[in-house]
Design a protein around this motif. Structure first.
Motif, PDB file in Angstrom:
ATOM      1  N   ASP A  59      -6.459  13.181  -8.669  1.00 16.39           N
ATOM      2  CA  ASP A  59      -7.391  12.890  -7.422  1.00 16.39           C
ATOM      3  C   ASP A  59      -7.958  11.483  -7.724  1.00 16.39           C
ATOM      4  O   ASP A  59      -8.709  11.102  -6.924  1.00 16.39           O
ATOM      5  N   ALA A  60      -7.517  10.952  -8.548  1.00 17.37           N
ATOM      6  CA  ALA A  60      -8.044   9.554  -8.675  1.00 17.37           C
ATOM      7  C   ALA A  60      -7.220   8.355  -8.093  1.00 17.37           C
ATOM      8  O   ALA A  60      -7.385   7.219  -8.276  1.00 17.37           O
ATOM      9  N   LEU A  61      -6.103   9.060  -7.759  1.00 19.58           N
ATOM     10  CA  LEU A  61      -5.305   8.160  -6.979  1.00 19.58           C
ATOM     11  C   LEU A  61      -5.592   7.624  -5.841  1.00 19.58           C
ATOM     12  O   LEU A  61      -6.156   8.057  -4.877  1.00 19.58           O
ATOM     13  N   PRO A  62      -5.621   6.136  -5.619  1.00 17.54           N
ATOM     14  CA  PRO A  62      -6.563   5.587  -4.458  1.00 17.54           C
ATOM     15  C   PRO A  62      -5.333   5.656  -3.158  1.00 17.54           C
ATOM     16  O   PRO A  62      -4.172   5.301  -3.481  1.00 17.54           O
ATOM     17  N   VAL A  63      -5.902   6.221  -2.290  1.00 19.80           N
ATOM     18  CA  VAL A  63      -5.194   6.469  -1.129  1.00 19.80           C
ATOM     19  C   VAL A  63      -5.869   5.932   0.178  1.00 19.80           C
ATOM     20  O   VAL A  63      -6.996   6.262   0.536  1.00 19.80           O
ATOM     21  N   LEU A  64      -5.084   5.281   1.017  1.00 23.82           N
ATOM     22  CA  LEU A  64      -5.424   4.518   2.304  1.00 23.82           C
ATOM     23  C   LEU A  64      -4.671   5.169   3.246  1.00 23.82           C
ATOM     24  O   LEU A  64      -3.309   5.341   3.083  1.00 23.82           O
ATOM     25  N   LEU A  65      -5.289   5.692   4.538  1.00 25.94           N
ATOM     26  CA  LEU A  65      -4.477   6.305   5.564  1.00 25.94           C
ATOM     27  C   LEU A  65      -4.145   5.322   6.640  1.00 25.94           C
ATOM     28  O   LEU A  65      -4.846   4.998   7.395  1.00 25.94           O
ATOM     29  N   GLY A  66      -2.974   5.354   6.874  1.00 26.47           N
ATOM     30  CA  GLY A  66      -2.530   4.619   8.386  1.00 26.47           C
ATOM     31  C   GLY A  66      -1.892   5.407   9.122  1.00 26.47           C
ATOM     32  O   GLY A  66      -1.996   6.811   9.130  1.00 26.47           O
ATOM     33  N   ASP A  67      -1.084   4.742  10.203  1.00 16.05           N
ATOM     34  CA  ASP A  67      -0.294   5.541  11.177  1.00 16.05           C
ATOM     35  C   ASP A  67       0.783   5.606  11.445  1.00 16.05           C
ATOM     36  O   ASP A  67       1.327   5.862  12.384  1.00 16.05           O
ATOM     37  N   TYR A  68       1.621   5.258  10.155  1.00 14.56           N
ATOM     38  CA  TYR A  68       3.109   5.193   9.975  1.00 14.56           C
ATOM     39  C   TYR A  68       3.506   4.075  11.023  1.00 14.56           C
ATOM     40  O   TYR A  68       4.754   3.776  11.248  1.00 14.56           O
ATOM     41  N   ARG A  69       2.786   2.962  11.168  1.00 20.14           N
ATOM     42  CA  ARG A  69       3.161   1.909  11.910  1.00 20.14           C
ATOM     43  C   ARG A  69       3.133   0.646  11.124  1.00 20.14           C
ATOM     44  O   ARG A  69       2.271   0.539  10.379  1.00 20.14           O
ATOM     45  N   LYS A  70       3.912  -0.445  11.277  1.00 21.16           N
ATOM     46  CA  LYS A  70       4.032  -1.595  10.656  1.00 21.16           C
ATOM     47  C   LYS A  70       2.682  -2.076  10.509  1.00 21.16           C
ATOM     48  O   LYS A  70       2.180  -2.456   9.412  1.00 21.16           O
ATOM     49  N   GLN A  71       2.000  -2.220  11.649  1.00 17.06           N
ATOM     50  CA  GLN A  71       0.700  -3.120  11.494  1.00 17.06           C
ATOM     51  C   GLN A  71      -0.098  -2.409  10.454  1.00 17.06           C
ATOM     52  O   GLN A  71      -1.091  -3.024   9.532  1.00 17.06           O
ATOM     53  N   SER A  72      -0.201  -1.201  10.434  1.00 23.67           N
ATOM     54  CA  SER A  72      -1.203  -0.449   9.666  1.00 23.67           C
ATOM     55  C   SER A  72      -0.713  -0.568   8.245  1.00 23.67           C
ATOM     56  O   SER A  72      -1.826  -0.778   7.402  1.00 23.67           O
ATOM     57  N   GLY A  73       0.693  -0.760   8.182  1.00 19.38           N
ATOM     58  CA  GLY A  73       0.883  -0.921   6.580  1.00 19.38           C
ATOM     59  C   GLY A  73       0.230  -2.378   6.187  1.00 19.38           C
ATOM     60  O   GLY A  73      -0.169  -2.637   4.991  1.00 19.38           O
ATOM     61  N   PHE A  74       0.409  -3.311   7.016  1.00 20.70           N
ATOM     62  CA  PHE A  74      -0.117  -4.941   6.594  1.00 20.70           C
ATOM     63  C   PHE A  74      -1.551  -4.472   6.551  1.00 20.70           C
ATOM     64  O   PHE A  74      -2.014  -4.947   5.518  1.00 20.70           O
ATOM     65  N   GLU A  75      -2.369  -4.198   7.275  1.00 17.19           N
ATOM     66  CA  GLU A  75      -3.821  -3.928   7.152  1.00 17.19           C
ATOM     67  C   GLU A  75      -4.399  -3.284   5.660  1.00 17.19           C
ATOM     68  O   GLU A  75      -4.997  -3.499   5.074  1.00 17.19           O
ATOM     69  N   LEU A  76      -3.609  -2.226   5.700  1.00 23.48           N
ATOM     70  CA  LEU A  76      -4.049  -1.503   4.361  1.00 23.48           C
ATOM     71  C   LEU A  76      -3.480  -2.038   3.020  1.00 23.48           C
ATOM     72  O   LEU A  76      -4.324  -1.947   2.075  1.00 23.48           O
ATOM     73  N   ALA A  77      -2.441  -2.846   3.236  1.00 22.45           N
ATOM     74  CA  ALA A  77      -2.016  -3.438   1.965  1.00 22.45           C
ATOM     75  C   ALA A  77      -3.010  -4.509   1.719  1.00 22.45           C
ATOM     76  O   ALA A  77      -3.399  -4.864   0.734  1.00 22.45           O
ATOM     77  N   ALA A  78      -3.433  -5.027   2.813  1.00 22.57           N
ATOM     78  CA  ALA A  78      -4.493  -6.083   2.556  1.00 22.57           C
ATOM     79  C   ALA A  78      -5.939  -5.653   1.837  1.00 22.57           C
ATOM     80  O   ALA A  78      -6.406  -5.974   0.904  1.00 22.57           O
ATOM     81  N   GLN A  79      -6.097  -4.599   2.485  1.00 23.66           N
ATOM     82  CA  GLN A  79      -7.229  -3.476   1.915  1.00 23.66           C
ATOM     83  C   GLN A  79      -7.077  -3.238   0.323  1.00 23.66           C
ATOM     84  O   GLN A  79      -7.918  -3.468  -0.629  1.00 23.66           O
ATOM     85  N   ALA A  80      -5.996  -2.864   0.103  1.00 20.07           N
ATOM     86  CA  ALA A  80      -5.463  -2.243  -1.160  1.00 20.07           C
ATOM     87  C   ALA A  80      -5.581  -3.065  -2.019  1.00 20.07           C
ATOM     88  O   ALA A  80      -5.989  -3.235  -3.278  1.00 20.07           O
ATOM     89  N   LEU A  81      -5.063  -4.479  -1.743  1.00 22.18           N
ATOM     90  CA  LEU A  81      -4.734  -5.620  -2.601  1.00 22.18           C
ATOM     91  C   LEU A  81      -5.854  -6.726  -2.930  1.00 22.18           C
ATOM     92  O   LEU A  81      -5.973  -7.384  -3.704  1.00 22.18           O
ATOM     93  N   THR A  82      -6.842  -6.388  -1.920  1.00 19.82           N
ATOM     94  CA  THR A  82      -8.098  -7.202  -2.150  1.00 19.82           C
ATOM     95  C   THR A  82      -8.991  -6.671  -3.134  1.00 19.82           C
ATOM     96  O   THR A  82      -9.544  -5.634  -2.637  1.00 19.82           O
ATOM     97  N   THR A  83      -9.089  -7.316  -4.261  1.00 20.37           N
ATOM     98  CA  THR A  83     -10.144  -6.708  -5.127  1.00 20.37           C
ATOM     99  C   THR A  83     -10.848  -7.512  -5.739  1.00 20.37           C
ATOM    100  O   THR A  83     -10.537  -8.876  -5.850  1.00 20.37           O
ATOM    101  N   ASP A  84     -12.108  -7.332  -6.299  1.00 22.89           N
ATOM    102  CA  ASP A  84     -12.761  -8.093  -7.177  1.00 22.89           C
ATOM    103  C   ASP A  84     -12.368  -8.884  -8.146  1.00 22.89           C
ATOM    104  O   ASP A  84     -12.264  -9.885  -8.435  1.00 22.89           O
ATOM    105  N   ARG A  85     -11.705  -7.749  -8.946  1.00 21.72           N
ATOM    106  CA  ARG A  85     -11.201  -8.164 -10.259  1.00 21.72           C
ATOM    107  C   ARG A  85      -9.770  -7.935 -10.296  1.00 21.72           C
ATOM    108  O   ARG A  85      -9.155  -7.224 -10.195  1.00 21.72           O
TER     109      ARG A  85
END
Lengths: 338, 338
Positions: free
Chosen positions: B207-233
């Motif tokens: 349940d601690a696994l970070p999950v971001l939900l996309g729509d199976y399209r390339k673009q959402s992979g791009f955006e969610l990767a951005a979100q996932a990899l952008t972190t303060d530390r």
DNA sequence: TTGTAAGCGTTATCAT
DNA sequence: ATGATAACGCTTACAA
């Protein structure tokens, strides 16, 4: 339908009239019919309709390989145009096993298909197409049978080829090898002609251009790249590979990687088609974009014109191509060390 | 057909008997009929036949996006199975604009289609499918509506997902982010479940696994990767991105490249589907292969079973997936420098 | 404006 | 074993 008529208290012909706007009908009776249709949840039987109308409102789409994204994109264009006109599209994928064109003629003759969109692409013999065309309108996409003016939608392959080759020459490449397509395909001929024009324009001898002929598939790109790049004296190795489609360019790229030749530093590569993956490769492939979706769409509207107007519209449309300059081309390194 | 009968000196029923093997007929007369057919170059009218038989020998193939090579491959399987049975396939591509499922029910009800193969893939609402299924057999590919036992052919997504995630964990990754698919899609749920199983198996908290939900399209992979990899530390940045399909994985890959994060050195990425381009990328994508062609083929034979045997065959087939281990996964670098 | 009826090309039932 | 003949469900003259 009889039920609808009874329920609405009118005759079947009246029902038919309102369903097809094919006759005058009083407003009140029209709405009574529409109501009955809704209440009974009636859907007309398409087979009976086709039988009477002698047309199935269906066209065929002959496509050699769906996993080729160029074809897939054309297909989407076709489906788009067709469904906008309430016409169904049946997918025909010629299986190597069965002799397929015969199947399609049967389909046309048995009224299941009103016409067809035909994509060649890996060297189907024109004879089959001509046979097909005797029984119903068919329009070719990105193909042209010299001497037979079959309706077709093509892109300006020759110009695209000329331009992309010019781009390579402009970078300073002197030793270029061409990996061409199947010689019986018109597109392959056009592209080759375009490449030669470019060479001539840059003062080279078009007939001296080394050309290897493949089949538009990845594997043949791989093999022909091997052949082109394997030479006794490394200083004679081509510095650029001009491929007649992206799939072969990708094959060539793989070959280069397999022998640790860097692209584009050691050898530049260009393709043709701009299929979606081309921009995803490393390096991104310089190529020529064909307006695939449009080609499918226009081919289909052309087919419809042929179908209902006897009035021949322009039987050949030419759409333009655009060179996509990306990463896979760089000026050649000076000859000295290698 | 009358002509054939006349030419052969027999009655139309005899001709029909011959053409369909539907009645006894003397050998000599049979051959006379066959001759006449050949001479007159006769082809039976399919509309009339469908009208009488109440079946068009045609199935629908509903596909959301042809340029997705997974779907395209399934489609080839479908067409293969269909044409082996002399059944036509009509291509249905739900246009966002028109409310399409309604169109398909009309098609089914009007006898133009005997049944349909349905590929969801980007989140079509199940309601539409159920509506469709009321009017004719439809089989789902790679999808399952919980609570409604619609016939379907699926692959073992959950196991594939578990295995590929295990592979990542085995390499030593601790900080993993998941880029999942549309939550209403069963495949997306299955894959997510598989990922969680793997985490649990490795002693983590699913349940601690970070999950971001996309729509199976390339673009959402791009955006969610951005979100996932952008972190303060930076030390908390995920070292691996587990994507629920290849298209999104490719988007993620592009994002990484765009910010000069190296794959797999800085971040590992895995996908799902093994579409053809995945092996062409740099790095080659580690992913899970679905037997796409088979799935299409089996779905279609299943549909035929449903069509002519009332005898319910097993309404759900499960095909197995296989992890393709390639270059896009590497052990994470020790935390210290970053 | 509306209804009647004759096909469209097959298949299938029923006599022969 | 074969041949009339009546559907199948719709469209469209033609008649009213």
């Amino acid at each position: 339908m009889k039920d609808v008529a009874r329920h609405a208290g009118v005759s079947v012909s009246t029902v038919s009239y309102v369903l097809n706007d094919s006759g005058p009908v009083a407003p009140d009776r029209r709405s009574r019919v529409l109501d009955a249709v809704r209440v009974l949840d009636y859907a007309p039987n398409a087979s009976a309709r086709s039988l009477k109308r002698r047309s199935a409102a269906t066209i065929g789409l002959v496509i050699p390989d769906l996993t080729n994204q160029f074809f897939a994109t054309v297909a989407e264009g076709v489906v788009g145009a067709a469904s906008a006109n309430d016409v169904l599209v049946v997918l025909c994928v010629p299986q190597a096993s069965t002799d397929a064109e015969d199947q399609y003629t049967r389909l046309l003759r048995s009224q299941r298909l009103d016409g067809a969109i035909y994509l060649t692409g890996t060297g189907t013999l024109p004879g089959a197409i001509l046979e097909l065309a005797r029984f119903g309108p068919i329009v070719l996409v990105d193909e042209h049978i010299p001497g037979f003016d079959l309706p077709s939608v093509i892109s300006d392959s020759r110009r695209g080829a000329r331009e992309v080759a010019s781009h390579v020459l402009e970078q300073g490449h002197k030793r270029i090898a061409v990996i061409g397509g199947p010689p019986r395909l018109w597109t392959a001929q056009q592209r080759l002609a375009g490449y030669r024009e470019a060479v001539a324009a840059y003062g080279g001898d078009p007939d001296a251009l080394p050309v290897l002929l493949g089949d538009y598939r990845k594997q043949s790109g791989f093999e022909l790249a091997a052949q082109a790049l394997t030479t006794d004296r490394p200083t004679e190795r081509p510095t650029a590979l001009v491929c007649a489609n992206d799939l072969m360019a990708i094959g060539a790229l793989e070959y280069c990687k397999s022998i640790h030749l860097r692209v584009p530093e050691d050898v530049s590569i260009v393709g043709f088609d701009d299929i979606p993956v081309s921009a995803l490769l490393t390096p991104k492939l310089t190529t020529v974009r064909q307006p695939a979706h449009d080609m499918g769409y226009r081919a289909t509207t052309l087919l419809f014109d042929l179908l209902d107007n006897e009035s021949r519209t322009q039987p050949e449309e030419i759409l333009s191509t655009t060179v996509q300059i990306r990463e896979s081309v760089l000026p050649p390194v000076p000859d000295a060390q290698d």
